[in-house]
Motif scaffolding. Sequence first.
Motif, PDB file in Angstrom:
ATOM      1  N   ALA A  70     -12.849  10.317  -4.293  1.00 38.48           N
ATOM      2  CA  ALA A  70     -11.948  10.217  -3.140  1.00 38.48           C
ATOM      3  C   ALA A  70     -10.656  10.988  -3.375  1.00 38.48           C
ATOM      4  O   ALA A  70     -10.044  11.479  -2.434  1.00 38.48           O
ATOM      5  N   CYS A  71     -10.250  11.092  -4.610  1.00 37.72           N
ATOM      6  CA  CYS A  71      -8.933  11.672  -4.917  1.00 37.72           C
ATOM      7  C   CYS A  71      -8.890  13.160  -4.580  1.00 37.72           C
ATOM      8  O   CYS A  71      -9.690  13.935  -5.088  1.00 37.72           O
ATOM      9  N   PRO A  72      -7.944  13.559  -3.744  1.00 40.72           N
ATOM     10  CA  PRO A  72      -7.887  14.963  -3.315  1.00 40.72           C
ATOM     11  C   PRO A  72      -7.509  15.930  -4.430  1.00 40.72           C
ATOM     12  O   PRO A  72      -7.702  17.129  -4.272  1.00 40.72           O
ATOM     13  N   VAL A  73      -6.962  15.416  -5.518  1.00 44.88           N
ATOM     14  CA  VAL A  73      -6.626  16.307  -6.628  1.00 44.88           C
ATOM     15  C   VAL A  73      -7.463  15.989  -7.867  1.00 44.88           C
ATOM     16  O   VAL A  73      -7.133  16.398  -8.975  1.00 44.88           O
ATOM     17  N   LYS A  74      -8.542  15.255  -7.645  1.00 46.21           N
ATOM     18  CA  LYS A  74      -9.539  15.007  -8.698  1.00 46.21           C
ATOM     19  C   LYS A  74      -8.944  14.404  -9.963  1.00 46.21           C
ATOM     20  O   LYS A  74      -9.258  14.829 -11.075  1.00 46.21           O
ATOM     21  N   ILE A  75      -8.070  13.462  -9.805  1.00 44.97           N
ATOM     22  CA  ILE A  75      -7.535  12.779 -10.983  1.00 44.97           C
ATOM     23  C   ILE A  75      -8.591  11.807 -11.488  1.00 44.97           C
ATOM     24  O   ILE A  75      -9.219  11.089 -10.698  1.00 44.97           O
ATOM     25  N   ASP A  76      -8.781  11.776 -12.798  1.00 42.27           N
ATOM     26  CA  ASP A  76      -9.726  10.807 -13.362  1.00 42.27           C
ATOM     27  C   ASP A  76      -8.982   9.475 -13.497  1.00 42.27           C
ATOM     28  O   ASP A  76      -8.522   9.092 -14.567  1.00 42.27           O
ATOM     29  N   ILE A  77      -8.870   8.794 -12.386  1.00 42.47           N
ATOM     30  CA  ILE A  77      -8.068   7.572 -12.321  1.00 42.47           C
ATOM     31  C   ILE A  77      -8.605   6.476 -13.264  1.00 42.47           C
ATOM     32  O   ILE A  77      -7.828   5.840 -13.978  1.00 42.47           O
ATOM     33  N   PRO A  78      -9.930   6.249 -13.318  1.00 40.53           N
ATOM     34  CA  PRO A  78     -10.424   5.222 -14.248  1.00 40.53           C
ATOM     35  C   PRO A  78     -10.063   5.537 -15.701  1.00 40.53           C
ATOM     36  O   PRO A  78      -9.796   4.626 -16.476  1.00 40.53           O
TER      37      PRO A  78
ATOM     38  N   TYR B 210      -0.141  14.774 -10.843  1.00 37.89           N
ATOM     39  CA  TYR B 210      -0.799  15.588  -9.808  1.00 37.89           C
ATOM     40  C   TYR B 210      -0.922  14.805  -8.498  1.00 37.89           C
ATOM     41  O   TYR B 210      -1.248  15.359  -7.458  1.00 37.89           O
ATOM     42  N   CYS B 211      -0.696  13.513  -8.589  1.00 36.57           N
ATOM     43  CA  CYS B 211      -0.940  12.603  -7.455  1.00 36.57           C
ATOM     44  C   CYS B 211      -0.090  12.980  -6.239  1.00 36.57           C
ATOM     45  O   CYS B 211       1.120  13.184  -6.362  1.00 36.57           O
ATOM     46  N   ILE B 212      -0.720  13.069  -5.082  1.00 38.92           N
ATOM     47  CA  ILE B 212       0.035  13.347  -3.860  1.00 38.92           C
ATOM     48  C   ILE B 212       0.215  12.078  -3.017  1.00 38.92           C
ATOM     49  O   ILE B 212       0.614  12.132  -1.861  1.00 38.92           O
ATOM     50  N   ARG B 213      -0.124  10.952  -3.608  1.00 38.29           N
ATOM     51  CA  ARG B 213       0.150   9.645  -2.998  1.00 38.29           C
ATOM     52  C   ARG B 213      -0.470   9.477  -1.616  1.00 38.29           C
ATOM     53  O   ARG B 213       0.208   9.109  -0.659  1.00 38.29           O
ATOM     54  N   CYS B 214      -1.743   9.722  -1.585  1.00 36.40           N
ATOM     55  CA  CYS B 214      -2.446   9.612  -0.310  1.00 36.40           C
ATOM     56  C   CYS B 214      -3.028   8.214  -0.123  1.00 36.40           C
ATOM     57  O   CYS B 214      -3.407   7.846   0.982  1.00 36.40           O
ATOM     58  N   GLY B 215      -3.155   7.465  -1.208  1.00 30.04           N
ATOM     59  CA  GLY B 215      -3.695   6.107  -1.086  1.00 30.04           C
ATOM     60  C   GLY B 215      -5.208   6.030  -1.028  1.00 30.04           C
ATOM     61  O   GLY B 215      -5.769   4.935  -0.905  1.00 30.04           O
ATOM     62  N   ALA B 216      -5.903   7.159  -1.150  1.00 30.63           N
ATOM     63  CA  ALA B 216      -7.367   7.109  -1.073  1.00 30.63           C
ATOM     64  C   ALA B 216      -7.959   6.290  -2.217  1.00 30.63           C
ATOM     65  O   ALA B 216      -8.999   5.647  -2.058  1.00 30.63           O
ATOM     66  N   CYS B 217      -7.273   6.293  -3.357  1.00 31.38           N
ATOM     67  CA  CYS B 217      -7.810   5.526  -4.486  1.00 31.38           C
ATOM     68  C   CYS B 217      -7.694   4.027  -4.223  1.00 31.38           C
ATOM     69  O   CYS B 217      -8.464   3.242  -4.763  1.00 31.38           O
ATOM     70  N   ALA B 218      -6.765   3.644  -3.389  1.00 28.98           N
ATOM     71  CA  ALA B 218      -6.673   2.230  -3.003  1.00 28.98           C
ATOM     72  C   ALA B 218      -7.727   1.909  -1.945  1.00 28.98           C
ATOM     73  O   ALA B 218      -8.452   0.921  -2.045  1.00 28.98           O
TER      74      ALA B 218
ATOM     75  N   HIS C 109       0.869  -1.177   0.000  1.00 34.62           N
ATOM     76  CA  HIS C 109       0.000   0.000   0.000  1.00 34.62           C
ATOM     77  C   HIS C 109       0.907   1.229   0.000  1.00 34.62           C
ATOM     78  O   HIS C 109       1.962   1.209   0.647  1.00 34.62           O
ATOM     79  N   ILE C 110       0.505   2.280  -0.677  1.00 34.61           N
ATOM     80  CA  ILE C 110       1.362   3.473  -0.784  1.00 34.61           C
ATOM     81  C   ILE C 110       1.621   4.083   0.585  1.00 34.61           C
ATOM     82  O   ILE C 110       2.715   4.531   0.888  1.00 34.61           O
ATOM     83  N   VAL C 111       0.593   4.112   1.419  1.00 39.35           N
ATOM     84  CA  VAL C 111       0.715   4.784   2.711  1.00 39.35           C
ATOM     85  C   VAL C 111       1.094   3.803   3.827  1.00 39.35           C
ATOM     86  O   VAL C 111       1.916   4.118   4.686  1.00 39.35           O
TER      87      VAL C 111
ATOM     88  N   GLY D 249      -5.339   2.315  -7.430  1.00 39.61           N
ATOM     89  CA  GLY D 249      -5.888   2.828  -8.685  1.00 39.61           C
ATOM     90  C   GLY D 249      -4.888   3.565  -9.545  1.00 39.61           C
ATOM     91  O   GLY D 249      -4.730   3.284 -10.736  1.00 39.61           O
ATOM     92  N   ILE D 250      -4.167   4.503  -8.947  1.00 39.36           N
ATOM     93  CA  ILE D 250      -3.278   5.353  -9.729  1.00 39.36           C
ATOM     94  C   ILE D 250      -1.989   4.639 -10.102  1.00 39.36           C
ATOM     95  O   ILE D 250      -1.204   5.124 -10.924  1.00 39.36           O
ATOM     96  N   ALA D 251      -1.772   3.454  -9.538  1.00 32.62           N
ATOM     97  CA  ALA D 251      -0.533   2.731  -9.835  1.00 32.62           C
ATOM     98  C   ALA D 251      -0.379   2.486 -11.331  1.00 32.62           C
ATOM     99  O   ALA D 251       0.741   2.497 -11.853  1.00 32.62           O
TER     100      ALA D 251
HETATM  101  S1  SF4 Z   1      -6.353   9.304  -4.494  1.00 32.89           S
HETATM  102 FE1  SF4 Z   1      -5.419  10.701  -5.987  1.00 32.89          FE
HETATM  103  S2  SF4 Z   1      -3.719  11.676  -4.891  1.00 32.89           S
HETATM  104 FE2  SF4 Z   1      -4.344   9.918  -3.662  1.00 32.89          FE
HETATM  105  S3  SF4 Z   1      -2.966   8.255  -4.331  1.00 32.89           S
HETATM  106 FE3  SF4 Z   1      -4.828   8.088  -5.568  1.00 32.89          FE
HETATM  107  S4  SF4 Z   1      -4.401   9.319  -7.397  1.00 32.89           S
HETATM  108 FE4  SF4 Z   1      -2.861   9.866  -5.893  1.00 32.89          FE
END
Ligand code: SF4
Lengths: 749, 169
Positions: free
Chosen positions: A403-411, A342-350, A168-170, A372-374
């Motif tokens: 969930a993503c704090p920087v609104k990345i369209d991960i899908p 833009y990812c700040i690696r918070c792990g919320a997408c996981a 896990h990232i975090v 997700g962002i991996a």
């Molecule tokens: S939720 Fe957004 S900022 Fe957090 S790890 Fe996933 S892509 Fe990166």
Amino acid sequence: MSETDAGRLASLVSRARSRAARPDADADRIRRLLAEEGDQIKANTRHFNAERYDRIDEIGAERHERYRTRAREIKADAIERLPELIDRVRESVADNGGTVYIADDAADAREYVAEVSEGADAERVVKSKSMTTEEIDLNEGLEARGLDIWETDLGEFVIQVAEESPSHIVGPSLHKSREEITDLFEAQFDPEESLDSAQALTEFAREYLGERIEAADVGITGANFVLADSGSIALVTNEGNARKCASVPDTHVAVAGVEKIIPSIEELHPFAELIARSATGQAIPQYLSLLSPPVDTPAVDFDSPDEPGFGGSDAERDFHLVLVDNGRTEMREDDDLRETLYCIRCGACANSCANFQSVGGHAFGGETYTGGIATGWEAGVEGLDAAAEFNDLCTGCSRCVNACPVKIDIPWINTVVRDRINRGKDPGLEDVLVDGLVPDAEEPGTPLRKRFFGNFETVAKVGSATAPVSNTIASLTPVRRALDAGLGIDVRRELPAFQRETLVEWAEGRATVDDPERRVVLYPDVYTNYVQPERGKAAVRTLEALGCAVTVPDVGGSGRAPLSQGMIATARDKAERLAADLGDHLDAGRDVVVVEPSALAMVRREYEKLLPAATYERLDDASYEVFEYVYGLLENGAAPDALTAGDGDGVAYHSHCQQRTLGLESHTVAVLEELGYDVLTSDVECCGMAGSFGYKSEYYELSVDVGESLADQFEDTDRTVVASGTSCTDQIEALLATEARHPIRLVAP
Amino acid sequence: MSTSPVREFRRSLRRVDATSSVVEPAGFDAALADALEEPAVGAPLPFADLSLSDHPVALDPSPRELRAARTGVTGSRLGIADLGTVAVESRGGGDELTALFPERHVVVLRASDVRPDLESAFAWLAEEFDAGRDSLVFETGPSATGDMGALVQGVHGPEAIHVLVVDDE
Ligand code: SF4
């Protein structure tokens, strides 16, 4: 089934089989991880996820949203201006008395850090948590040069001792239970006293690592943010180890991706609000450190234990900021991968991902990154092959988007990478995927199985035209075996039964309301049209009862099926056709009402990527989920007594993942409650079926594992079970052996 | 919602498992004596009228003293009311080390330095950065980890925090 259709199917199956596409290895790996790591991952990620929701509720969704919007703007701007910001950081760090090194790739970064360490005559190096150093295999690099290197973050320490990779990232070790860590540490360190509690383990690790920090010559940290104007780094930790690593030894090396730079302290504020709340559901981390090294804090010389002034070291502090490129410049130039930066690696997408919650980052991750962002990181840093290992685990449920704090369209990133993997070619080459089941027209490289699911509309058309015979044939054991062997469609899944009369056929020539309040196009999505026309009919009756004239036009699929297989060109083609077909209806002043949430989400979310802006906006404005529309009609004065009231009847409702991402769960609940139903809602992120995902052999067990969380919530209920998505109803019916219907069928007259 | 910032600050401190007390300037010495567990180390307080010199607190400690100390005392020029956060600045007196090594961290802070929220704290921070004071830590509650299978407080940092708010208003 006609002879040609049967011939097609046979040829399809044999071709697929000859490709030996069956990923048994995947199935075994997933089964093993579900068993070995699933419980632990589930408990931890769900805890983080629930805490995240709670903390956001506390400050209010609106305020949280403001920070997200601002954070995204800042990142977009910073990545746009990256070369200029890099120059600024060089200047400001040099002005402070430190050094910036831009490392082109992993080897370059390793070499530089090794040289700095050797220059400092270092024997021992201590580190705080940094995913970027994992990415560049820094520990291995330094060990190979004879350095003694220790991870001081307790999660990383566990991983280091266990010789595993982060799951896990975090929380790198969150797949490990306390008991496993006790066994691991007792075997490794042979302590005098048993380490049979979290407290004992923590005390042991503090002592053990404390000694190593005191004797360290170099401290290595990451950097969550780099501030260009002041040459500062920001570090987020809960344990306090980053500050110790940065301030006890007199040499500090910070390693960060170039994308971590933001302009100044002012821009840090929204991230400080967002990062811990998104990551672990904390309002703020225990330690948010801002360092503009070299810092004034004296280095501690433990070799002179009785000298006052922290050992009286007169060594100058030395600071190096290593900014790692390693593919990021190319990502920045790639229109689809850029957002990854833009990812700040918070792990919320996981944490918000139902599949991840079950199987964790050892399945849902690549060389370094997980969740997700991996996919974006691995594709950009390691290449498509690394991303291909796990990309299919993203079902596009889209729960990570909010969930993503920087609104990345991960899908979307997952979809684009899937498309590139399908093509097996370099990005940027134009290719046209041919729509249809004809294997000869297939794009080189695109797996036939993906084409099969991607062309579900054609399958449905053929199946429906020949129903019920097609259903019977499809359910025959030899056929199921062939589908399993050839296309990896799991025999344990019941296939969708196609209806002979489609919704469009039913509606053809039917009289509707004269002199209506509003005119509506009920969109016959593929599922509603061919598989579940009853819910379409219920929608038509409901809308008519509320004063709408309803048309069910003969229009094509939304493109959801091909998009979910990463067939973007086919999806775009479908989107363009549907937009053109619906355009005439919009011109005639009709609203578009959609029953299947995955089709609606296609129009309201993904079409933004697939269609010209004006076309997208027009469709987005005019289209509604069916209960959203009913809700609006009732709000505007339509009489609810034309519908079937609930009289206090209990309903257990599971909204659809993509519907929830669009913020449309509440409308169904509100309408049901207004009609007198007593509604219980599920709170799982996704049903686990997710279109074709749950049919795929290697994912069947994972899909069921995810679905069981939903089933658990509704298990003992005597309520009527309803769900908005076709996949959700299929999954619930399979797992609970109870009927699950679309809620429109409850309320329709 | 007009609770005083200090009251809110203290409530937030409780929420993050930190203790606090409020004293008039005249009562500072007695309150600090209460808060100390010896042996103690400290960094000089950044306030003209408050000092550690009358207390059994080693300033500029040796590494051995730092390691053996049960309490570390530092002064903070920032409290954040709705979070229970204090600032630990990088100074030549070794505030960071003092706040980090001993198991107990005692923070001396003036009531007038309590700001309502992170946003106002960042406004203050921007001024500090402009003045060249650009290394510090926002500390919120005892150091903690969940990495050993359950939440444990006191990892690489202190397991107890006491904030002594000097009522200067
Ligand atoms: S939720 Fe957004 S900022 Fe957090 S790890 Fe996933 S892509 Fe990166």
